[in-house]
Motif scaffolding. Structure first.
Motif, PDB file in Angstrom:
ATOM      1  N   LEU A 220      14.281 -18.538 -16.329  1.00  0.00           N
ATOM      2  CA  LEU A 220      14.326 -17.458 -15.240  1.00  0.00           C
ATOM      3  C   LEU A 220      12.887 -17.627 -14.503  1.00  0.00           C
ATOM      4  CD1 LEU A 220      12.487 -15.026 -15.950  1.00  0.00           C
ATOM      5  CD2 LEU A 220      14.479 -14.421 -17.221  1.00  0.00           C
ATOM      6  N   LEU A 221      12.982 -17.310 -13.329  1.00  0.00           N
ATOM      7  CA  LEU A 221      11.818 -16.934 -12.404  1.00  0.00           C
ATOM      8  C   LEU A 221      11.533 -15.538 -12.148  1.00  0.00           C
ATOM      9  CD1 LEU A 221      12.479 -19.340  -9.129  1.00  0.00           C
ATOM     10  CD2 LEU A 221      10.724 -19.710 -10.989  1.00  0.00           C
ATOM     11  N   ARG A 222      10.130 -15.268 -12.193  1.00  0.00           N
ATOM     12  CA  ARG A 222       9.845 -13.846 -12.077  1.00  0.00           C
ATOM     13  C   ARG A 222       8.842 -13.734 -11.011  1.00  0.00           C
ATOM     14  NH1 ARG A 222       8.611 -13.561 -16.843  1.00  0.00           N
ATOM     15  NH2 ARG A 222      10.366 -12.307 -17.531  1.00  0.00           N
ATOM     16  N   LEU A 223       9.257 -12.395 -10.155  1.00  0.00           N
ATOM     17  CA  LEU A 223       8.563 -12.163  -9.023  1.00  0.00           C
ATOM     18  C   LEU A 223       7.644 -11.112  -9.249  1.00  0.00           C
ATOM     19  CD1 LEU A 223       7.957 -12.737  -5.868  1.00  0.00           C
ATOM     20  CD2 LEU A 223       9.876 -11.195  -5.396  1.00  0.00           C
ATOM     21  N   THR A 224       6.207 -11.138  -9.129  1.00  0.00           N
ATOM     22  CA  THR A 224       5.498  -9.850  -9.540  1.00  0.00           C
ATOM     23  C   THR A 224       4.206  -9.667  -8.421  1.00  0.00           C
ATOM     24  OG1 THR A 224       4.170  -9.084 -11.109  1.00  0.00           O
ATOM     25  CG2 THR A 224       3.803 -11.275 -10.873  1.00  0.00           C
ATOM     26  N   VAL A 225       3.598  -8.754  -8.547  1.00  0.00           N
ATOM     27  CA  VAL A 225       2.591  -8.502  -7.642  1.00  0.00           C
ATOM     28  C   VAL A 225       1.549  -9.407  -7.918  1.00  0.00           C
ATOM     29  CG1 VAL A 225       1.066  -7.031  -6.348  1.00  0.00           C
ATOM     30  CG2 VAL A 225       3.378  -6.132  -7.152  1.00  0.00           C
ATOM     31  N   SER A 226       0.729 -10.004  -6.838  1.00  0.00           N
ATOM     32  CA  SER A 226      -0.378 -10.762  -7.227  1.00  0.00           C
ATOM     33  C   SER A 226      -1.675 -10.122  -7.616  1.00  0.00           C
ATOM     34  CB  SER A 226      -0.957 -11.387  -5.931  1.00  0.00           C
ATOM     35  OG  SER A 226      -1.228 -10.563  -5.020  1.00  0.00           O
ATOM     36  N   ASP A 227      -2.467 -10.507  -8.641  1.00  0.00           N
ATOM     37  CA  ASP A 227      -3.568  -9.905  -9.255  1.00  0.00           C
ATOM     38  C   ASP A 227      -4.215  -9.129  -8.244  1.00  0.00           C
ATOM     39  OD1 ASP A 227      -2.439 -10.773 -11.779  1.00  0.00           O
ATOM     40  OD2 ASP A 227      -3.687 -12.516 -11.623  1.00  0.00           O
ATOM     41  N   GLU A 228      -4.769  -9.914  -7.240  1.00  0.00           N
ATOM     42  CA  GLU A 228      -5.607  -9.423  -6.163  1.00  0.00           C
ATOM     43  C   GLU A 228      -4.935  -8.042  -5.701  1.00  0.00           C
ATOM     44  OE1 GLU A 228      -4.901 -12.321  -6.207  1.00  0.00           O
ATOM     45  OE2 GLU A 228      -6.468 -13.418  -6.724  1.00  0.00           O
ATOM     46  N   ALA A 229      -3.798  -8.079  -5.192  1.00  0.00           N
ATOM     47  CA  ALA A 229      -3.145  -7.143  -4.591  1.00  0.00           C
ATOM     48  C   ALA A 229      -2.837  -5.972  -5.718  1.00  0.00           C
ATOM     49  CB  ALA A 229      -1.925  -7.426  -3.869  1.00  0.00           C
ATOM     50  N   PHE A 230      -2.707  -6.369  -7.000  1.00  0.00           N
ATOM     51  CA  PHE A 230      -2.468  -5.170  -7.913  1.00  0.00           C
ATOM     52  C   PHE A 230      -3.707  -4.560  -8.315  1.00  0.00           C
ATOM     53  CE2 PHE A 230      -1.959  -3.761 -12.301  1.00  0.00           C
ATOM     54  CZ  PHE A 230      -0.927  -3.083 -12.091  1.00  0.00           C
ATOM     55  N   GLU A 231      -4.887  -5.317  -8.340  1.00  0.00           N
ATOM     56  CA  GLU A 231      -5.981  -4.633  -8.767  1.00  0.00           C
ATOM     57  C   GLU A 231      -6.664  -3.600  -7.604  1.00  0.00           C
ATOM     58  OE1 GLU A 231      -7.477  -4.143 -11.614  1.00  0.00           O
ATOM     59  OE2 GLU A 231      -6.023  -5.271 -12.676  1.00  0.00           O
ATOM     60  N   SER A 232      -6.201  -4.134  -6.527  1.00  0.00           N
ATOM     61  CA  SER A 232      -6.933  -3.254  -5.369  1.00  0.00           C
ATOM     62  C   SER A 232      -6.040  -2.104  -5.180  1.00  0.00           C
ATOM     63  CB  SER A 232      -6.799  -4.272  -3.899  1.00  0.00           C
ATOM     64  OG  SER A 232      -5.374  -4.420  -3.642  1.00  0.00           O
ATOM     65  N   ALA A 233      -4.787  -2.133  -5.799  1.00  0.00           N
ATOM     66  CA  ALA A 233      -3.910  -0.929  -5.386  1.00  0.00           C
ATOM     67  C   ALA A 233      -4.502  -0.022  -6.857  1.00  0.00           C
ATOM     68  CB  ALA A 233      -2.449  -1.245  -5.487  1.00  0.00           C
ATOM     69  N   VAL A 234      -4.604  -0.551  -7.830  1.00  0.00           N
ATOM     70  CA  VAL A 234      -4.790   0.134  -9.220  1.00  0.00           C
ATOM     71  C   VAL A 234      -6.061   0.805  -9.269  1.00  0.00           C
ATOM     72  CG1 VAL A 234      -5.093   0.092 -11.572  1.00  0.00           C
ATOM     73  CG2 VAL A 234      -3.023  -1.086 -10.457  1.00  0.00           C
TER      74      VAL A 234
END
Length: 699
Positions: free
Chosen positions: A432-446
């Motif tokens: 399968l393929l997986r779509l997730t938030v990029s590491d930069e966008a995720f860390e900036s939000a967390v």
């Protein structure tokens, strides 16, 4: 005659008769020459005129008709016929052949041949025979199939049955002990009558040996394996220890030991019977009175009885629960994977070829992200999973509108456009393929969510509580930064999933602590309610209920891909659907699986008959979001909860109950911490336990 040959007749009695031509065999009539008188009749015979021309068999022959039919005139026959000698002998007539005079006394109907049969009857008999043979063959095939299925189910049950670890014993040891008991063991004569059990020193063979030294540890029971994939369609990884039964290690003392087992100490023998001393490899052969090696009795093992097995008509023994709370708890749903599906995992997807299919979306100009992804799965057959938790933490709605591409391009370009517009990245697996938030966008939000600057004077205690709650013994240090190589490619996939799961937990735990201390939260309530719940309020409801009502739409005349049916049904009910394709693939359910839902039976029955063969369910997370997955996955999804303020006694009692129930669970599933400032308890539990929280709390 046909040959126009002239003959000389030397017999006068042939004149006027029809005879066969000696040359060509055709019939001809001999006529007398003109002016020749008729010869007188022979004595004893009637005149020639009264005799039949030819008498053959039972019927007279019309000589004129035969001559007419068989004679072909080819020449001039106007001359006079040859003269026949009247003294020549006539044709002999066989008197044994019956004539018309004798035929009158017999039946006029010809005799029926022996074995003659009507052709229609013969045909019908042949058809009946073919039908009987075909039916017999089908019955035999069905019988063989039933025998095969029963034997296969019996083998499957024998393979999947796990014995009770409290009563499990080694058959070889028991049988060897039984053989040893019947052949060589010595019995103390003083033990023939009932009496008190001998002390430990008298029960042993003698010497100063400690009975506990010969007792081995029982093997640890095998663990079941729940779904432990690296899924990001759920909040985090699920460990292997949730599907095991209750811990019964504390009940070993309540279960009687088999006195014939070599692992049982001498004091485990029945006090009312003789004490049987097991003979091990280290026993003294001279004092035991016989050899210690009993390998020669291996051929007799099939005839020995397993005394540890229950009687055939004995009632089933129920396993005693650890405590009252565990006896009342409901178990999570079983991992209902068909062994045939486990033996045949989904084949690897050719992503390059599948994602090269070209299509265009001229209308509408924008499309919801989850529906856009489902459309790509429908057209390409590639399962695409959305990391819903990461998108919720990053504040990105999975239903946000995505600009479509109106010109024909490959599906991979459509997927890349979705990722770029939603600050996401793609990950490739074998199936399968997986779509997730990029590491930069995720860390900036967390980072703003996990910051404790808004806790004021309680920041220090909040940092201590969160540090202890989020401590991970398997934490992996951050790799060195390298701009030329992406993060996921530098490290193991499982390491990345663990780090991402811990960051997700940190965001929800920190925001839960804010709510525990009455500080303004930073995660929206609608998003927070999907992954956390306040159990201090009565009737707190965090369940994703099974969808049992909705619009079915018109009946489709043809079969359709299951991804098309799911997306169309969700849009018809103003919702978007997210599928846990990891579990769906294990059950041989692919996006292009053809189904023909029957809308006439109602929404509930339509969903059940369509998804039931795959053991999948549609759950309504909220009116706008549907989640499709098995019950076993849903019951093991973790959730963050917190309690009302507790006294020290309540805290102690609750901790002891939870630790007893979750004694075999790791920190990936079960965590707890008491907040000293609010007096509340912060926990992470699987959902099947969180929904039974009322059984842990005193009324």
């Amino acid at each position: 005659m046909t040959c126009d040959t002239q003959f000389r007749v030397t017999r006068p009695d042939l004149v006027g008769m029809i005879v066969a031509c000696p040359n060509c065999g055709s019939m001809m009539q001999i006529e007398p020459p003109a002016g020749t008188p008729d010869p007188p009749g022979s004595p004893g015979q009637p005149p020639l005129a009264d005799q039949p021309a030819i008498a053959v068999g039972r019927h007279s022959v019309d000589s004129d008709a035969i001559t007419e039919a068989s004679s072909i005139v080819t020449g001039d026959r106007s001359g006079p016929p040859p003269v026949v000698d009247p003294d020549a002998p006539r044709f002999e007539v066989d008197e044994s052949i019956p004539t018309d005079a004798t035929a009158n006394t017999e039946s006029s109907a010809p005799p029926v041949p022996i074995g003659w049969e009507n052709p229609d009857t013969t045909r019908r008999r042949q058809m009946v025979l073919v039908g009987v043979l075909a039916a017999t063959g089908l019955c035999i095939a069905a019988l063989l199939f039933v025998i095969f299925v029963r034997s296969w189910q019996k083998d499957e049950t024998a393979q999947t049955t796990t014995p009770d670890p409290a009563t499990q014993q080694t058959p070889n040891d028991d049988e060897q002990a039984q053989a040893s008991d019947g052949a060589d063991n010595q019995v103390d004569p003083s033990r023939d009558e009932p009496g008190p059990a001998l002390p430990d020193a008298q029960a042993s063979d003698g010497g100063d040996a400690d009975p506990t030294e010969s007792t081995d540890q029982a093997p640890e029971p095998a663990e079941d394996s729940p779904p432990t994939d690296d899924d990001t369609g759920g909040p985090s990884m699920i460990p292997d220890d949730l599907t095991r039964g209750p811990d019964t290690s504390g009940l070993d003392s309540l279960i009687p030991k088999n006195p014939l087992s070599p692992e049982a100490p001498p004091e485990a023998a029945d006090s009312d019977g003789p004490v049987v001393v097991p003979r091990g490899d280290d026993a003294d052969s001279e004092s035991s009175g016989g050899p210690a090696d009993l390998t020669g009795l291996d051929s007799f093992k099939p005839f020995l009885m397993d005394l540890s097995a229950p009687a055939p008509d004995a009632p089933p023994a129920l396993q005693t629960p650890v405590d009252r709370n565990q006896a009342m708890l409901d178990r999570p749903a079983d991992v209902d994977l068909d062994p045939m599906m486990v033996a045949n995992p989904p084949s690897a997807v050719d992503l390059t070829r599948s994602m090269s299919i070209e299509f265009a979306l001229a209308r509408p100009p924008t499309y919801p992200m989850a529906d856009y992804v489902m459309l790509i799965s429908q057209l390409t057959g590639v399962p695409i999973e959305i990391d819903w938790v990461s998108f919720d933490v990053a504040g990105i709605d999975v239903r946000r509108p995505i600009k479509t591409i109106s010109r024909p391009v490959a599906a991979s370009e459509h997927f890349a456009s979705i990722a770029s517009q939603s600050e996401a990245m793609t990950q490739e697996d074998e199936a399968l393929l997986r779509l997730t938030v990029s590491d930069e966008a995720f860390e900036s939000a967390v980072a703003p969510i996990t910051s404790t600057d808004d806790f004021g004077s309680g920041q220090a205690s909040a940092d201590e509580v969160l540090a202890e709650f989020l401590a991970d013994p398997n934490e992996v240090s951050e790799p060195e930064a390298n701009e030329d190589e992406p993060l996921v490619a530098r490290e193991d996939r499982m390491v990345w999933v663990r780090r991402r799961s811990n960051r997700q937990l940190a965001a929800f735990a920190t925001d839960a602590l804010r709510r525990m201390r009455s500080i303004a939260p930073k995660v929206p309530g609608e998003v927070f309610a999907r992954w956390a719940s306040d159990q201090s309020t009565p009737n707190a409801d965090f369940a994703w209920r099974i969808l049992d009502d909705g619009q079915t739409g018109p009946q489709s005349p043809t079969a359709m891909p299951i991804a098309q049916w799911l997306a169309g049904t969700a849009r018809r009910n103003d919702a978007s659907v997210l599928v846990h394709w990891t579990d769906a693939g294990r059950r041989q359910m692919s996006p292009q699986q053809l189904v023909l839902p029957h809308a006439g039976d109602g929404f509930t029955e339509m969903v059940r008959t369509t998804l039931g063969p795959f053991n999948m369910r549609i759950r309504q997370v909220s009116p706008s979001y549907w989640w499709v997955g098995p019950d076993a996955r849903y019951d093991r999804l973790p959730i963050v909860i917190w309690t009302a303020p507790l006294t020290e006694a309540q805290q102690s009692r609750l901790i002891s109950q939870l630790d007893a129930v979750m004694s075999d669970s790791s920190r990936d599933v079960y965590r707890r911490i008491v907040d000293p400032d609010s007096g509340r308890m912060l926990l992470m539990l699987p959902r099947f336990l969180a929904r039974q929280w009322g059984k842990f709390v005193e009324p």
